[in-house]
Write an enzyme that holds these catalytic residues in place. Structure first.
Site, PDB file in Angstrom:
ATOM      1  N   TYR A 165      14.512   8.469 -27.625  1.00 45.50           N
ATOM      2  CA  TYR A 165      14.284   8.090 -26.231  1.00 45.50           C
ATOM      3  C   TYR A 165      14.266   6.579 -26.008  1.00 45.50           C
ATOM      4  O   TYR A 165      14.160   6.135 -24.864  1.00 45.50           O
ATOM      5  CB  TYR A 165      12.979   8.708 -25.724  1.00 45.50           C
ATOM      6  N   GLU A 191       7.133  31.794 -47.750  1.00 41.79           N
ATOM      7  CA  GLU A 191       8.231  31.416 -46.849  1.00 41.79           C
ATOM      8  C   GLU A 191       7.818  31.479 -45.391  1.00 41.79           C
ATOM      9  O   GLU A 191       8.051  30.530 -44.636  1.00 41.79           O
ATOM     10  CB  GLU A 191       9.433  32.340 -47.079  1.00 41.79           C
ATOM     11  N   ASP A 241      11.423  36.180 -48.674  1.00 43.77           N
ATOM     12  CA  ASP A 241      12.115  37.416 -48.318  1.00 43.77           C
ATOM     13  C   ASP A 241      13.158  37.761 -49.362  1.00 43.77           C
ATOM     14  O   ASP A 241      13.719  36.882 -50.028  1.00 43.77           O
ATOM     15  CB  ASP A 241      12.795  37.270 -46.956  1.00 43.77           C
TER      16      ASP A 241
END
Length: 581
Positions: free
Chosen positions: A324, A410, A462
């Site tokens: 910005y 995770e 996973d």
């Protein structure tokens, strides 16, 4: 007439009691000012005394005695209340500003060490001891190698320090070697800049450590790029050196160009001895006079200017803050973010040394405490959600822990289950999550505590290609930040679960097994060709099983056996059997 002068008419008894109480307290309000309820000012006080003086003597004496008795009782009550507050403040651990807050009974659920903790953690402790013994041996061998090199070659020795490799000689993080560098100078010989996302799955080039050492330029310098820790002054000097070089080019009427190390996938090298990815020696030119590169060159010089100002003020800003400051030039935040990595490689410092950080993402809870910028943090008393991993890792010091291992999770959902069940109290450990793809702060924090505490790291991800990919980022680093892999990687993380073989071993219902998509299968096959996967035969077997069965599963699939099955059955069984690879 007297009543007309009174702006707040009160019953006679109340007025006398209030006046006498104010006299005993010796704290009249300022004249002609509106007072708080129950108080009077000096003008009201004179009016009430005048009223008492015109009363009959008998009535005046009776009312005065009643008022004094009431005032004395009120003063006693106020004094007792003040004494009680003082005692509560002395016995409370709250800060002085909060000492008047009422103390509430603690509702914290007390969780004790599990009865079978010794049996469950027996193999984990053996792994920890082996890890520490290996670190000690590696330290001894490094010391002997350094002393031999000094005796044989003296000041002209080409030891690993002079060669400039900043590496861990063992997977456990022992024997770190830091190189010296001149701010603003290149760390290697001079192609393109950051690689595009389409090439991130390209097979990584593999070279041994001896081959890398033999690849030096005519000046005897190594031909890979690695950065070192620098303070603010050194980074500012590096930026100033770049500015001086640009000024010389402009004065020579050559325009200006910036030489930037390439972070493309073709310039990534995996070193098995280091168990991480490093950046090669290819470089590219960013020329301002080239129409295609002029905007990128302008963004780079603007970022250098902003970073110099931030470092001069000794403050930190976020990536969003940087964007910005000049939205018209940057247009998109990805443009300013990508230049940060280019600047870090140009200067030779880590990205955190630029004082530009990302927002908090990672979380930690469990048996660990440390000081963060002077404030003591105990991660067992940070509520159910735990402590956010700060982006300023350099402000963390004096790390203490009695944990047996680090559990790397995770997903946040599995992390919250372990935090709420206080799994770390039953089986002493530290639980960390980065909520999916890890950020720089989480990777750096994990690397630091694992190397300082010398305890094993067990991962729960996973059972899909992306879970394994996330785990490999923690272990071997990402290709985008391979130049800083030394401080961002944690070698030798053990894959605890959820593994493809667990689906049948724990009889996971068919409804909880998901079919892999074509993209999943493609990603799995590409991972099978990566050097950091091929080095581990057991990982290869699990990944091949996954691609063959075309089945995947999430950690939350274990909730089909019960919401607390992970913390009460799955993890204790895994730890007891030492079922990790």
């Amino acid at each position: 007439p007297l009543r007309a002068l009174d702006p707040f008419p009160l019953p006679p008894t109340t007025r006398l009691a209030t006046a006498a109480y104010q006299l005993l307290r010796s704290a009249p309000s300022t004249p002609f000012t509106r007072n708080r309820p129950g108080e009077i000012n000096a003008r009201q006080h004179r009016t009430r005394v005048r009223r008492i003086s015109i009363m009959p003597p008998s009535k005046r004496t009776k009312r005065t005695m009643d008022s004094l008795a009431t005032a004395t009782a009120a003063a006693s009550v106020a004094k007792a209340a003040e004494s009680a507050n003082a005692k509560a403040a002395a016995s409370s651990s709250l800060s002085p500003k909060r000492s008047n807050l009422p103390s509430l009974p603690s509702k914290r659920r007390q969780v004790k060490l599990a009865d079978d903790a010794d049996q469950v953690l027996a193999k984990c402790r053996k792994l920890r001891d082996a890890l520490r013994m290996k670190a000690m041996k590696d330290d001894d061998s490094d010391d002997s190698d350094d002393s031999d090199g000094d005796d044989k070659k003296g000041s002209d020795s080409s030891s690993s320090d002079e060669w400039g490799m900043d590496y861990d000689s063992s997977p456990d993080g022992g024997g770190k070697k830091k190189k010296k560098s001149t701010p603003g100078t290149a760390k290697s010989d001079p192609d393109t800049t950051a690689g595009d996302s389409n090439s991130k799955w390209a097979k990584t080039q593999q070279l041994s450590l001896s081959e890398l050492k033999s690849q030096v330029d005519e000046n005897g310098k190594r031909k890979i790029v690695e950065v070192v820790e620098m303070n603010s002054t050194e980074v500012m000097e590096g930026i100033e050196n770049v500015a001086v070089a640009v000024a010389h080019q402009v004065m020579a009427k050559q325009g200006f160009r910036l030489e930037i190390p390439s972070r493309a996938a073709s310039n990534q090298i995996y070193v098995p001895e280091l168990d991480r990815i490093v950046l090669g020696d290819k470089r590219g030119m960013r020329t301002f006079l080239n129409v295609k590169e002029s905007r990128k060159a302008a963004i780079t010089t603007r970022v250098l200017q902003l970073l110099h100002a931030v470092l001069g003020k000794r403050i930190h800003i976020t990536k969003r803050d940087l964007f910005y400051t000049d939205v018209k030039l940057f247009v998109d935040q990805s443009d300013s973010d990508g230049v940060l990595d280019d600047v870090a490689t140009m200067i030779g410092c880590t990205r955190s040394n630029l004082h530009v950080v990302a927002s908090d993402k990672g979380l930690v809870v469990g048996r660990i405490s440390f000081f963060e910028d002077g404030d003591f943090i105990d991660c067992t008393k940070m509520g159910v959600g735990g402590k956010a991993i700060p982006p300023y890792i350099d402000k963390i010091e004096n790390i203490q822990s009695d944990a047996e291992f680090i559990l790397l999770v995770e997903k946040e959902a599995a992390y919250m289950r372990m935090a709420e069940d206080r799994f770390y109290m039953r089986y002493p450990c530290i639980v960390i999550t980065a909520k999916g793809q890890p950020d720089v702060a989480s990777r750096m924090f994990l690397s630091r505590i694992a190397s300082e505490l010398q305890i094993p790291v067990l991962a729960l991800v996973d059972s899909d290609p992306y879970g394994l990919k996330i785990l490999s980022v923690y272990m071997s680093g990402s290709k985008n930040m391979s130049y800083d892999s030394a401080s961002l990687t944690t070698p030798d993380i053990k894959w605890l679960g959820l593994r493809p073989s667990d689906l049948n071993r724990y009889d996971l219902p068919d409804q909880c097994r998901l079919k892999m998509t074509d993209n999943d299968i493609k990603t799995g096959k590409e991972l099978l060709q990566e050097a950091f996967i091929m080095k581990n035969p057991e990982w290869m077997k699990e990944l091949q099983r996954m691609v063959k069965t075309k089945e995947k599963a999430e950690i939350q699939a274990l909730s089909s056996f019960g919401f607390q099955y992970v913390t009460e059955e799955y993890l204790p069984r895994k730890l007891r059997e030492g079922d990790w690879i």
